[in-house]
Design an enzyme around this catalytic site. Structure first.
Site, PDB file in Angstrom:
ATOM      1  N   GLU A   1       0.792  -1.112   0.012  1.00 21.98           N
ATOM      2  CA  GLU A   1       0.062   0.008   0.008  1.00 21.98           C
ATOM      3  C   GLU A   1       0.783   1.309  -0.007  1.00 21.98           C
ATOM      4  OE1 GLU A   1      -3.083  -1.309  -0.766  1.00 21.98           O
ATOM      5  OE2 GLU A   1      -2.871   0.734  -1.004  1.00 21.98           O
TER       6      GLU A   1
HETATM    7  C1  LIG Z   1       2.160  -9.715   0.116  1.00 21.37           C
HETATM    8  C2  LIG Z   1       2.131  -8.632  -0.941  1.00 21.37           C
HETATM    9  C3  LIG Z   1       0.834  -8.107  -1.159  1.00 21.37           C
HETATM   10  C4  LIG Z   1       0.702  -7.222  -2.273  1.00 21.37           C
HETATM   11  N1  LIG Z   1      -0.753  -7.002  -2.530  1.00 21.37           N
HETATM   12  C5  LIG Z   1      -0.839  -6.145  -3.721  1.00 21.37           C
HETATM   13  C6  LIG Z   1      -1.856  -5.952  -4.327  1.00 21.37           C
HETATM   14  O1  LIG Z   1      -3.085  -6.371  -3.977  1.00 21.37           O
HETATM   15  N2  LIG Z   1      -2.045  -4.990  -5.335  1.00 21.37           N
HETATM   16  C7  LIG Z   1      -1.093  -4.615  -5.983  1.00 21.37           C
HETATM   17  O2  LIG Z   1      -1.192  -3.616  -6.982  1.00 21.37           O
HETATM   18  N3  LIG Z   1       0.343  -4.485  -5.469  1.00 21.37           N
HETATM   19  C8  LIG Z   1       0.158  -5.212  -4.364  1.00 21.37           C
HETATM   20  N4  LIG Z   1       1.480  -5.538  -3.907  1.00 21.37           N
HETATM   21  C9  LIG Z   1       2.612  -4.668  -4.242  1.00 21.37           C
HETATM   22  C10 LIG Z   1       3.115  -3.414  -3.088  1.00 21.37           C
HETATM   23  O3  LIG Z   1       2.143  -2.706  -3.205  1.00 21.37           O
HETATM   24  C11 LIG Z   1       4.543  -3.151  -3.513  1.00 21.37           C
HETATM   25  O4  LIG Z   1       5.407  -4.194  -3.509  1.00 21.37           O
HETATM   26  C12 LIG Z   1       5.008  -1.755  -3.009  1.00 21.37           C
HETATM   27  O5  LIG Z   1       4.108  -0.824  -3.105  1.00 21.37           O
HETATM   28  C13 LIG Z   1       6.429  -1.595  -3.097  1.00 21.37           C
HETATM   29  O6  LIG Z   1       6.820  -1.456  -4.417  1.00 21.37           O
HETATM   30  P1  LIG Z   1       8.011  -2.625  -5.070  1.00 21.37           P
HETATM   31  O7  LIG Z   1       7.891  -3.790  -4.380  1.00 21.37           O
HETATM   32  O8  LIG Z   1       8.066  -2.228  -6.449  1.00 21.37           O
HETATM   33  O9  LIG Z   1       9.219  -1.779  -4.495  1.00 21.37           O
HETATM   34  P2  LIG Z   1      10.044  -0.421  -5.023  1.00 21.37           P
HETATM   35  O10 LIG Z   1       8.963   0.452  -5.701  1.00 21.37           O
HETATM   36  O11 LIG Z   1      11.013  -1.219  -6.290  1.00 21.37           O
HETATM   37  O12 LIG Z   1      10.751   0.128  -3.907  1.00 21.37           O
HETATM   38  C14 LIG Z   1      11.842  -0.452  -3.632  1.00 21.37           C
HETATM   39  C15 LIG Z   1      12.209   0.497  -2.324  1.00 21.37           C
HETATM   40  O13 LIG Z   1      12.611   1.559  -2.924  1.00 21.37           O
HETATM   41  C16 LIG Z   1      12.023   3.036  -2.124  1.00 21.37           C
HETATM   42  N5  LIG Z   1      11.501   3.758  -3.004  1.00 21.37           N
HETATM   43  C17 LIG Z   1      11.184   3.379  -4.217  1.00 21.37           C
HETATM   44  N6  LIG Z   1      10.705   4.708  -4.985  1.00 21.37           N
HETATM   45  C18 LIG Z   1      11.282   5.729  -4.006  1.00 21.37           C
HETATM   46  C19 LIG Z   1      11.107   7.155  -4.071  1.00 21.37           C
HETATM   47  N7  LIG Z   1      10.721   7.848  -5.281  1.00 21.37           N
HETATM   48  N8  LIG Z   1      11.569   7.696  -2.804  1.00 21.37           N
HETATM   49  C20 LIG Z   1      12.124   7.345  -1.917  1.00 21.37           C
HETATM   50  N9  LIG Z   1      12.138   5.725  -1.945  1.00 21.37           N
HETATM   51  C21 LIG Z   1      11.605   5.071  -2.954  1.00 21.37           C
HETATM   52  C22 LIG Z   1      10.875   2.084  -1.413  1.00 21.37           C
HETATM   53  O14 LIG Z   1      10.199   2.600  -0.547  1.00 21.37           O
HETATM   54  C23 LIG Z   1      11.508   0.807  -1.075  1.00 21.37           C
HETATM   55  O15 LIG Z   1      11.989   0.790   0.117  1.00 21.37           O
HETATM   56  C24 LIG Z   1       1.932  -6.497  -2.732  1.00 21.37           C
HETATM   57  C25 LIG Z   1       2.980  -6.804  -2.055  1.00 21.37           C
HETATM   58  C26 LIG Z   1       3.377  -7.896  -1.475  1.00 21.37           C
HETATM   59  C27 LIG Z   1       4.624  -8.046  -1.099  1.00 21.37           C
END
Ligand SMILES: Cc1cc2nc3c(=O)[nH]c(=O)nc-3n(C[C@H](O)[C@H](O)[C@H](O)COP(=O)(O)OP(=O)(O)OC[C@H]3O[C@@H](n4cnc5c(N)ncnc54)[C@H](O)[C@@H]3O)c2cc1C
Length: 703
Positions: A370
């Site tokens: 989220e």
């Molecule tokens: C169990 C689980 C359930 C989920 N359920 C859903 C769902 O129902 N629907 C859905 O669409 N998604 C879902 N997700 C996805 C989840 O919302 C994302 O994993 C989350 O938003 C982070 O995205 P990412 O994993 O790609 O991390 P990334 O975006 O790659 O981020 C990696 C790190 O970099 C940091 N970061 C990235 N960009 C910036 C920035 N601009 N400034 C500062 N820091 C930054 C982040 O804070 C994080 O620490 C789920 C994930 C999991 C693991």
């Protein structure tokens, strides 16, 4: 079909038949129309009881909200009653393999069809409740781009894509072209199916206006952020209850103030100051969060129903301001409480059979999904602080200041008002500083964000605690006495953290900026062989990340980039990883996860079909022993990987999981001997390769 754990379908049926899915829904669609302030408190209890279970109705409510706010009258009439009754469930499909936080990178496409619908194509990952056996139909709310979409987040549209296309009379009809291609194996919330979803020209309908999907989805996400905050709270509460129960029973040592239980061989651990510190920290944070969530939920109700528009506006400002704070600080509190609960249980807390470690595993995701907590902090400083000339801020600052002024002459309140006033003063000073510095230099705002959010959250909680203390003062009842004692603990032992947070924020971001990027990896890693040799005696091993391996005509690794850490050529890395897998698999232990990104090289030959769409390759060792403990793993029928390494492909054009088809290629490429019994899936691939026939995997047949 994804099967939820035993007992879930019956529990879900009982849950929805008793009306729990319809609490906050509109009576026009069969709902009970209860206020958010009731709904949020119930959600907390559901999360304490079983967070993974609570995600299925939670996601459905989010879908309900998005359609009720942005859907057409026909969409509302079709979907809302079914979502309200829980017969159908909902999802939110945002995340793609290459984009999570930055949704502007979305690649899923929506092409208009002649009948007014759209054909949606793309891959989504991490989709909670994407596929399961609880509901008759699953309504996916999907972000995708129209052909004429402007770049970035301004070009995203929202679509409703049902798993089964509804018939004229609103029953589930023919199957739509949306499939679950794999399930994630996760640290926690194992009973919540986290799905990779492939949309292959699936039929969908636009929700809201073209290119305005992100703001429509934000309706769902804002609700969901409050809901995720409450997940953290639910975990904190259940961890606390279990920790207290254990601290009363477990006897170890004698109390520092003398023997407390002379009839026993030792005193209960509850008497030890350090155990009391942990329990009171858990309790003060949990009750503080609950007060804040009830406060925000009440304001949410006021923002929707108050007859006076100005009052509605102010209440909405408060909810907007508090949403990122609640999401982040509650989920941090949930994790902290889960870890402290384990600590109270000592070594027994670390043992799976006792259940305490599950709270930690479940709580951890709440800080990530989220929008990670870091992103919540950026939302607070980047969007909320400056919004409407500081109007959101005033929705907190004005009433808090008025409360402090009203109470400051009351001697009985002094012990609560003084610390609150100090923290409030710090918050005001730091807010002005962050706003000014952020205007000059956004890096400064980003550097301050996380500490600033916590400073704000603790101060808001202190305000809630002071208000609770004002109510509790002078009352003799044990409940109120405990409230006052907990408020004291909060003011004396938790709130002072705001002073160090303020110091951190005011120190500025220069130390973050000045650090050379290259210095992050510092000395070159020791040669890879050494890393692996050193770890050879251990069951779990570190892995070195690898990228960009090129595959040659015979499937052999012909080159690629060097490992970004140790600069070793990646073909060596792949071969070494292969050896590592062998050891792990033979040891029958869960292994680590290695991540690689595959870029097909030239002349790929017979593996070309398999490799062409591959952008990211994630290797994942299947656990070789059945999972125990909560036993709540959702299962799927792509074939249990048994003792073979399971590999998953995640790519823009590739379906998210072609499992062992990719394993074949990698093993072949890296010269990895086949290990363990061959799975049927794997055998089909091998036979197909020799016979020249395409194997019958869902991915292959689709292309
Ligand atoms: C169990 C689980 C359930 C989920 N359920 C859903 C769902 O129902 N629907 C859905 O669409 N998604 C879902 N997700 C996805 C989840 O919302 C994302 O994993 C989350 O938003 C982070 O995205 P990412 O994993 O790609 O991390 P990334 O975006 O790659 O981020 C990696 C790190 O970099 C940091 N970061 C990235 N960009 C910036 C920035 N601009 N400034 C500062 N820091 C930054 C982040 O804070 C994080 O620490 C789920 C994930 C999991 C693991």
């Amino acid at each position: 079909m994804v099967r939820t754990p035993r007992g879930f379908p019956a529990a879900y049926r009982a849950f929805r038949e008793a009306g729990w899915t319809s609490l906050g829904a509109d009576p026009d669609y069969g709902g009970q129309g209860l206020p958010k302030s009731v709904g949020l408190l119930v959600e907390e209890m559901i999360c304490s009881a079983n967070m993974a279970f609570g995600m299925y109705p939670g996601l459905s409510h989010g879908a309900y909200m998005a359609i009720s706010k942005h859907g057409t009258p026909e969409q509302k009439a079709l979907y809302l009653p079914k979502l309200t009754s829980g017969e159908w469930s909902g999802t939110m499909c945002l995340t793609e393999p290459h984009c999570g936080t930055d949704l502007g990178l979305i690649r899923s496409k929506a092409v208009p069809a002649e009948d007014g619908s759209f054909r949606i194509t793309g891959n989504k990952i991490f989709i909670s409740a994407g596929e399961h056996d609880l509901a008759d139909n699953i309504i996916h709310l999907v972000l995708a781009k129209l052909p004429d979409a402007p770049p970035g987040t301004r070009g995203i549209s929202l679509f409703v894509v049902p798993k089964y296309l509804p018939t004229e009379d609103g029953r589930p009809g023919p199957r739509n072209a949306v499939t679950c291609t794999g399930l994630e194996h996760k640290m926690g919330i194992k009973a919540s199916a986290t799905c990779a979803m492939a949309f292959d020209e699936a039929k969908g309908w636009l929700v809201g206006r073209p290119h305005k999907g992100l703001s429509a989805m934000f309706t769902m996400m804002n609700e969901a952020r409050l809901g995720v905050g409450v997940q953290g709270l639910g975990i904190a509460e259940i961890a606390y209850q279990n920790a207290v129960a254990y601290a009363r029973d477990r006897i170890q040592g004698r109390g520092l103030q003398g023997t407390q239980a002379p009839d026993k061989a030792a005193d209960p651990i509850l008497v030890h100051p350090d155990v009391r510190r942990m329990l009171l920290t858990m309790r003060a944070m949990t009750e503080g969060c609950r007060a804040l969530s009830a406060f925000a939920a009440l304001e949410h109700d006021v923002s929707l129903r108050h007859p006076d528009a100005a009052v509605r506006q102010q209440a909405d400002d408060f909810v907007q301001l508090m949403t990122p704070i609640i999401k982040a600080i509650f989920t941090d509190a949930g994790w902290d409480a889960a870890v402290m609960g384990m600590q109270v249980w000592g070594g027994h807390g670390y043992i799976r059979d006792n259940g305490m470690e599950q709270f930690a595993r479940d709580a951890r995701i709440t800080q990530i999904y989220e929008g990670t907590n870091g992103i919540q902090a950026l939302d607070l400083v980047g969007r909320k602080l400056g919004a409407h000339g500081g109007r959101y801020l005033r929705s907190f600052f004005h009433p808090a200041l008025a409360f402090i002024e009203a109470q400051q002459d009351d001697a009985a309140m002094e012990e609560f008002i003084l610390p609150l006033a100090k923290a409030f003063g710090r918050l005001q000073q730091v807010t002005a500083e962050v706003a000014q510095r952020g205007l000059r230099d956004p890096f400064e705002a980003g550097a301050a964000a996380t500490d600033y959010l916590r400073l704000f959250g603790l101060t808001a909680m202190a305000y809630a605690w002071a208000r609770m203390a004002a109510v509790a003062l002078g009352k003799d009842d044990a409940f109120y006495k405990a409230k006052l004692a907990t408020a004291r603990f909060f003011m004396q032992r938790i709130l002072p953290e705001t002073s160090s947070l303020a110091a951190k924020v005011l120190a500025g971001g220069e130390s973050l900026r000045a650090f050379e990027d290259a210095a992050f990896w510092g000395r070159r890693c020791p040669p890879l062989e050494t890393v692996l040799d050193q770890s050879a005696g251990t069951k779990r091993k570190a892995f070195a990340p690898a990228r960009h391996i090129a595959i040659g005509g015979e499937g052999e690794v012909v080159g690629g980039d060097a490992c970004p850490l140790c600069r070793h050529p990646l073909e060596q890395l792949a071969a070494a990883l292969a050896r590592q897998w062998t050891v792990d698999v033979e040891a029958g232990e869960p292994a680590g996860i290695a991540q690689e990104e595959f870029r097909p090289g030239g002349g790929i030959g017979h593996d070309e079909e398999l490799l062409r769409p591959v952008r990211h390759l994630e290797h994942r060792m299947a656990r070789c022993v059945p999972r125990r403990g909560d036993g709540a793993d959702a299962r799927h029928d792509l074939g249990a990987p048994g003792r073979l390494p399971q590999l998953r492909l995640i790519g823009a054009e590739a379906p998210a999981d072609i499992g062992e088809g990719a394993a074949l290629v990698l093993r072949h490429a890296a010269g990895i001997a086949l290990i363990g019994p061959e799975s049927p899936f794997h055998r089909r691939h091998r036979e197909a390769r020799h016979s020249g026939r395409p194997p019958c995997c869902p991915w292959w047949s689709g292309r």
